[in-house]
Design an enzyme around this catalytic site. Structure first.
Site, PDB file in Angstrom:
ATOM      1  N   LYS A  71       0.803  -1.228   0.000  1.00  0.00           N
ATOM      2  CA  LYS A  71       0.000   0.000   0.000  1.00  0.00           C
ATOM      3  C   LYS A  71       0.839   1.283   0.000  1.00  0.00           C
ATOM      4  O   LYS A  71       0.368   2.332  -0.430  1.00  0.00           O
ATOM      5  CB  LYS A  71      -0.965  -0.001   1.185  1.00  0.00           C
ATOM      6  CG  LYS A  71      -2.109  -0.986   1.026  1.00  0.00           C
ATOM      7  CD  LYS A  71      -3.079  -0.874   2.186  1.00  0.00           C
ATOM      8  CE  LYS A  71      -4.351  -1.651   1.883  1.00  0.00           C
ATOM      9  NZ  LYS A  71      -5.376  -1.445   2.917  1.00  0.00           N
ATOM     10  N   GLY A 133      -2.463   1.661  13.147  1.00  0.00           N
ATOM     11  CA  GLY A 133      -1.839   1.100  11.943  1.00  0.00           C
ATOM     12  C   GLY A 133      -2.459   1.680  10.686  1.00  0.00           C
ATOM     13  O   GLY A 133      -3.104   2.739  10.734  1.00  0.00           O
TER      14      GLY A 133
HETATM   15  P1  ATR Z   1      -3.734  -2.752   9.695  1.00  0.00           P
HETATM   16  O1  ATR Z   1      -3.303  -2.504   8.310  1.00  0.00           O
HETATM   17  O2  ATR Z   1      -4.777  -3.836   9.829  1.00  0.00           O
HETATM   18  O3  ATR Z   1      -4.128  -1.515  10.404  1.00  0.00           O
HETATM   19  P2  ATR Z   1      -1.145  -2.717  10.972  1.00  0.00           P
HETATM   20  O4  ATR Z   1      -0.804  -1.521  10.150  1.00  0.00           O
HETATM   21  O5  ATR Z   1      -0.163  -3.833  11.108  1.00  0.00           O
HETATM   22  O6  ATR Z   1      -2.468  -3.418  10.453  1.00  0.00           O
HETATM   23  O7  ATR Z   1      -1.555  -2.187  12.442  1.00  0.00           O
HETATM   24  C1  ATR Z   1      -1.821  -3.048  13.507  1.00  0.00           C
HETATM   25  C2  ATR Z   1      -2.218  -2.219  14.725  1.00  0.00           C
HETATM   26  O8  ATR Z   1      -2.544  -3.120  15.796  1.00  0.00           O
HETATM   27  C3  ATR Z   1      -1.109  -1.319  15.248  1.00  0.00           C
HETATM   28  O9  ATR Z   1      -1.688  -0.166  15.806  1.00  0.00           O
HETATM   29  C4  ATR Z   1      -0.485  -2.191  16.347  1.00  0.00           C
HETATM   30  O10 ATR Z   1       0.192  -1.479  17.340  1.00  0.00           O
HETATM   31  P3  ATR Z   1       1.740  -0.979  17.119  1.00  0.00           P
HETATM   32  O11 ATR Z   1       1.642   0.223  16.214  1.00  0.00           O
HETATM   33  O12 ATR Z   1       2.226  -0.633  18.489  1.00  0.00           O
HETATM   34  O13 ATR Z   1       2.468  -2.137  16.494  1.00  0.00           O
HETATM   35  C5  ATR Z   1      -1.724  -2.808  16.917  1.00  0.00           C
HETATM   36  N1  ATR Z   1      -1.474  -4.047  17.653  1.00  0.00           N
HETATM   37  C6  ATR Z   1      -1.082  -5.244  17.150  1.00  0.00           C
HETATM   38  N2  ATR Z   1      -0.955  -6.154  18.132  1.00  0.00           N
HETATM   39  C7  ATR Z   1      -1.265  -5.517  19.300  1.00  0.00           C
HETATM   40  C8  ATR Z   1      -1.318  -5.898  20.665  1.00  0.00           C
HETATM   41  N3  ATR Z   1      -1.040  -7.152  21.043  1.00  0.00           N
HETATM   42  N4  ATR Z   1      -1.686  -4.977  21.588  1.00  0.00           N
HETATM   43  C9  ATR Z   1      -1.985  -3.706  21.210  1.00  0.00           C
HETATM   44  N5  ATR Z   1      -1.935  -3.282  19.927  1.00  0.00           N
HETATM   45  C10 ATR Z   1      -1.603  -4.161  18.994  1.00  0.00           C
END
Ligand code: ATR
Length: 280
Positions: A71, A133
């Site tokens: 993306k 994210g």
């Molecule tokens: P998407 O495209 O689906 O938004 P992404 O860009 O990988 O996927 O974003 C995932 C989001 O979930 C992020 O905000 C991530 O937090 P970080 O920015 O700190 O990585 C969040 N996330 C993933 N696992 C998590 C967890 N166990 N607890 C809290 N937040 C989580």
């Protein structure tokens, strides 16, 4: 519609992509509206993206979607961008007009349209978002453009991009470190809580960032953009408390509808598409 020499081609580029709903969605819409186009999935490696773009131009592919992990990367190959794509710094929809490729992002508008289907009106409302994210960024941009009063984003790690959005958009966007007690307090005067992290997604369906029902005040609306499972633990909490909620299926369908309209100028037949995907 029969495939003929006049049939036009659309597609989606990502890796992996074979599991995607998009081919079924767009082909159902083309068929129902008698549009002589087809939509296929293209699974390519990152070092093949340049060749993919050459193919788009050579074969006159009319448009394509872009999913993970391209993306951002795809932007290097495009000629122009919509306002939304510029603000999100990401693209999931590309239109090819005589070799000129314009990038757009339909995820945020897709989420907004799913809210409208629920008759949720976000204008002048406080919104809380869990996660920062890619999906969250698109939703933040759209809800800010649509006139939300304030957007509070909780994330476990820092995201400078969110602070930049706060400067560019006419809506206060606050980034806070994930802390359940602060979150509980924020939710007291919130209209809509949007869960955008992967927490609670299959196979970890017992996980939830909200500890219990006491965090969810009366009248709070809840959206979880996860669609597998259809009902996350967060949505079960919402259901048990009698709150209005939705899962991520609406966002998926409507982001497709926004891309479809961007390419064809026509409305996607939402109900037929949902039926085809087993979402009704
Ligand atoms: P998407 O495209 O689906 O938004 P992404 O860009 O990988 O996927 O974003 C995932 C989001 O979930 C992020 O905000 C991530 O937090 P970080 O920015 O700190 O990585 C969040 N996330 C993933 N696992 C998590 C967890 N166990 N607890 C809290 N937040 C989580």
């Amino acid at each position: 519609m029969k495939i003929t020499g006049y049939t036009g081609l659309y597609g989606i580029v990502a890796n992996p992509i074979k599991h995607s709903f998009s081919p079924m969605m767009h082909n159902t819409a083309f068929k129902e509206l008698n549009i002589n186009d087809v939509y296929l999935a293209f699974e390519v490696e990152e070092d093949q993206l340049k060749d993919f773009i050459r193919s788009v131009k050579t074969l006159n592919i009319k448009g394509f979607n872009v999913s993970m992990p391209y993306k951002l990367k795809i932007m290097d190959y495009l000629d122009d961008f919509t306002k939304e794509a510029k603000l999100c710094q990401a693209v999931n929809t590309v239109k090819n007009e005589n070799g000129k490729l314009t990038g757009h992002i339909s995820d945020g508008k897709g989420f907004y349209l799913a809210c409208l289907e629920k008759k949720w009106n976000i204008q002048d409302k406080k919104i809380v978002i869990l996660g920062a994210g890619g999906a969250s960024q698109a939703i933040i941009v759209e809800l800010a453009l649509q006139g939300a009063k304030e957007i509070v984003v909780y994330n476990r790690s820092d995201k400078p991009f969110i602070k930049h959005l706060n400067e560019k958009l006419d809506c206060p966007i606050l980034l806070k470190t994930l802390d359940v007690e602060k979150l509980k307090d924020d939710l007291k005067d919130t209209y809509l809580l949007i869960q955008t992290t992967n927490v609670g997604m299959s196979p970890n369906i017992e996980k939830c960032l909200i500890p219990d029902e006491s965090f969810l005040p009366e009248g709070l609306k809840i959206a979880d953009i996860i669609y597998n499972p259809k009902e996350t633990k967060l949505l079960t909490l919402a259901k048990n408390k009698g709150l209005d909620y939705m899962n991520g299926e609406g966002m998926i369908v409507y982001q497709g509808a926004v891309s479809f309209e961007y390419w064809t100028g026509q409305k996607m037949p939402i109900n037929s598409v949902k039926r085809e995907l087993g979402m009704e």
